[in-house]
Enzyme design. Structure first.
Site, short mmCIF file in Angstrom:
data_model
loop_
_atom_site.label_atom_id
_atom_site.label_comp_id
_atom_site.label_asym_id
_atom_site.label_seq_id
_atom_site.Cartn_x
_atom_site.Cartn_y
_atom_site.Cartn_z
N LYS A 202 103.27 0.33 59.69
CA LYS A 202 104.06 -0.13 60.84
C LYS A 202 105.06 -1.21 60.42
O LYS A 202 106.24 -1.19 60.79
CB LYS A 202 103.12 -0.68 61.92
CG LYS A 202 103.78 -1.38 63.06
CD LYS A 202 104.55 -0.42 63.94
CE LYS A 202 105.31 -1.11 65.04
NZ LYS A 202 106.05 -0.21 65.88
N CYS A 256 110.60 -6.14 67.97
CA CYS A 256 109.93 -5.43 66.87
C CYS A 256 110.65 -5.65 65.55
O CYS A 256 110.11 -6.26 64.64
CB CYS A 256 109.88 -3.94 67.19
SG CYS A 256 109.19 -3.61 68.80
N1 SAJ Z 1 120.94 -2.45 65.32
C1 SAJ Z 1 122.09 -2.69 64.57
N2 SAJ Z 1 122.63 -1.65 63.87
C2 SAJ Z 1 122.09 -0.41 63.88
C3 SAJ Z 1 120.92 -0.17 64.64
C4 SAJ Z 1 120.36 -1.22 65.36
O1 SAJ Z 1 122.62 -3.80 64.53
O2 SAJ Z 1 122.67 0.49 63.22
C5 SAJ Z 1 120.33 -3.57 66.09
C6 SAJ Z 1 120.26 -3.34 67.58
O3 SAJ Z 1 121.45 -3.68 68.23
C7 SAJ Z 1 119.10 -4.24 67.97
C8 SAJ Z 1 118.17 -4.18 66.75
O4 SAJ Z 1 118.97 -3.69 65.70
O5 SAJ Z 1 119.53 -5.57 68.14
C9 SAJ Z 1 116.93 -3.31 66.92
O6 SAJ Z 1 117.26 -2.08 67.54
P1 SAJ Z 1 116.49 -0.71 67.19
O7 SAJ Z 1 117.11 0.38 67.99
O8 SAJ Z 1 116.46 -0.51 65.72
O9 SAJ Z 1 114.97 -0.99 67.57
P2 SAJ Z 1 114.10 -1.28 68.92
O10 SAJ Z 1 113.67 -2.71 68.79
O11 SAJ Z 1 114.75 -0.85 70.16
O12 SAJ Z 1 112.85 -0.29 68.75
C10 SAJ Z 1 112.28 -0.09 67.50
C11 SAJ Z 1 112.23 1.39 67.28
N3 SAJ Z 1 112.35 1.60 65.86
C12 SAJ Z 1 113.37 2.26 65.30
O13 SAJ Z 1 114.30 2.73 65.91
C13 SAJ Z 1 113.26 2.41 63.83
C14 SAJ Z 1 110.95 2.05 67.77
O14 SAJ Z 1 110.79 3.34 67.23
C15 SAJ Z 1 109.71 1.21 67.41
O15 SAJ Z 1 108.56 1.77 67.96
C16 SAJ Z 1 109.90 -0.15 68.00
O16 SAJ Z 1 111.04 -0.73 67.36
C17 SAJ Z 1 108.61 -0.92 67.78
O17 SAJ Z 1 107.83 -1.04 68.74
O18 SAJ Z 1 108.32 -1.33 66.67
#
Ligand code: SAJ
Length: 403
Positions: A202, A256
């Site tokens: 995780k 997360c």
């Molecule tokens: N972000 C960027 N650039 C990108 C992608 C995201 O700057 O190319 C930023 C977003 O704006 C945000 C942060 O990263 O601030 C996190 O966003 P995210 O979409 O990566 O993650 P979360 O927090 O919405 O949800 C994640 C999910 N993981 C992934 O997409 C790899 C989800 O599957 C997990 O279950 C969750 O974290 C968790 O509970 O751990």
């Protein structure tokens, strides 16, 4: 089969509902917050998740699920409580421990005990130790496993059922017992491993994403100095068949990706150089954005002999959601507001109606009135605003993908 879910939050509640509806399990959902318990028993979903409230009402009406502030005797116990971090980014497993201690008196031979909460390596072993210290007669008589969730908020109903899961028992029998439970409602593949690997898995998934975003953010800092459009650069680099760079933004938020890597760096500071640097780069990106805004305000004032009106576009931690927790956008807005108390700053968040700290302005109105427009979160409505040469536009999240 009866299961007791400790924690009715963003993961515990949906998992409990799906286990009841799809898995035919009788559920008692336990939460320390009586408000959450009352709302759940009344069929009101206290979290935002499309389609979930109807499912909750169905399982409450059919008496497959009820909520309580105290655990009840069951065949399986699930710890789905928060694991925040303390002062110096040290993981805080006290909620997992409290939930474990709360179910201790109910455990009996043959029961299954599972931790789902994101946890530092060794937490499952540590909780087993607590259980066996208090209930030595249960040694080798109960099944203990770790099984992290990986669902995306907003798509939880689908992902809880269809995502693959990693299940790690303290011994192979525990893994089997946990697999037996999850196969009642999970259609994705259930991958067997041990507890420590499952815990690390995780943390690895979320650290991997953090590191990849840090790479994109680092490129954005280099490109800013070099006069290169980072969006074009990444899109061109991604034409390589084996390159897949993520997008830069104004930092990394949420509960997360910006949190879990610290669970590795706190325990393995010497070994986790890249993970730790990535955290710093992503934190620094928010600071850098705030500095950029402040500098462009000063430049504007020097050029025009008046203070600018600034539109800060977006507060949520990622596009098209209303979740502001751990949001770098919100942090940047606060920083800019603190540093220039007289400036006319318009704060925009189209997914939120009212905010107790920020007075919110409609996005079209803010865009029209502003001299400097700062895009922090790439919400879809912002993409309908036409580029205006007259304005200073700081596009940190790639609304226009131009510089
Ligand atoms: N972000 C960027 N650039 C990108 C992608 C995201 O700057 O190319 C930023 C977003 O704006 C945000 C942060 O990263 O601030 C996190 O966003 P995210 O979409 O990566 O993650 P979360 O927090 O919405 O949800 C994640 C999910 N993981 C992934 O997409 C790899 C989800 O599957 C997990 O279950 C969750 O974290 C968790 O509970 O751990």
């Amino acid at each position: 089969m009866k299961a007791c879910f400790m924690g009715l939050g963003y993961i515990g509640l949906p998992t409990a509902i799906i286990a009841a509806k799809e898995g035919g399990v009788d559920i008692v959902g336990v939460d320390i917050n009586p408000d959450v318990v009352n709302q759940t028993n009344a069929g009101h979903l206290h979290i935002i998740e499309p389609g979930m409230e109807e499912m909750l009402q169905e399982v409450v009406n059919s008496k497959k699920l009820h909520a309580s502030t105290t655990p009840e005797i069951a065949d399986a116990y699930f710890m789905v409580v928060p694991t925040p971090f303390k002062g110096n980014h040290e993981p805080d497993v006290s909620y997992v421990e409290a939930a474990t201690r709360a179910v201790l008196p109910f455990l009996k031979e043959g029961d299954l005990y599972v931790i789902e909460s994101t946890s530092p390596i060794g937490t499952t072993e540590m909780m087993a130790q607590i259980i066996f210290n208090e209930r030595p007669e249960l040694k080798d008589k109960i099944y203990i496993a770790y099984c992290p969730e990986r669902v995306l908020p907003g798509n939880v109903i689908y992902e809880l059922v269809h995502n693959d899961r990693v299940i790690g028992g303290l011994n192979p029998k525990s893994t089997e017992k946990a697999i037996e439970f999850y196969s009642r409602f999970v259609k994705g593949t259930l991958h067997k491993t041990n507890a420590r690997t499952a815990e690390m898995c995780k943390l690895t998934e979320n650290s991997s994403r953090d590191v990849q975003i840090a790479f994109a953010n680092e490129l954005s800092l280099i490109c800013d100095k070099a006069g290169i459009n980072v969006w074009e650069l990444i899109s061109l680099a991604n034409k390589h068949p084996r390159v897949n760079i993520l997008q830069p933004g104004c930092g990394v938020g949420g509960h997360c990706i910006a949190v879990d890597p610290y669970f590795i760096t706190a325990d393995f500071p010497m070994e986790s150089k890249i993970i730790s640097d990535a955290r710093e780069i992503n934190n620094y990106k928010a600071f850098w954005c705030a500095e950029k805004v402040k500098n462009s305000m000063l430049e504007f004032e020097l050029r025009n002999h008046r203070k600018p009106t600034i539109a800060m576009m977006g507060l949520a931690f990622k596009p098209n959601i209303d979740d502001l927790r751990e949001s770098p956008a919100k942090q940047i807005v606060s920083k800019v507001m603190q540093s220039c108390n007289n400036a006319d700053i318009l704060v925009v968040e189209p997914n939120v109606k009212n905010h107790n700290v920020f007075k919110l302005t409609d996005y079209k109105e803010a865009y029209k009135r502003a001299d400097i427009v700062v895009f922090l979160t790439a919400h879809d409505p912002f993409k309908t605003l036409e580029w205006d040469e007259e304005k200073v536009i700081l596009d940190f999240c790639g609304i226009y993908k131009r510089v």
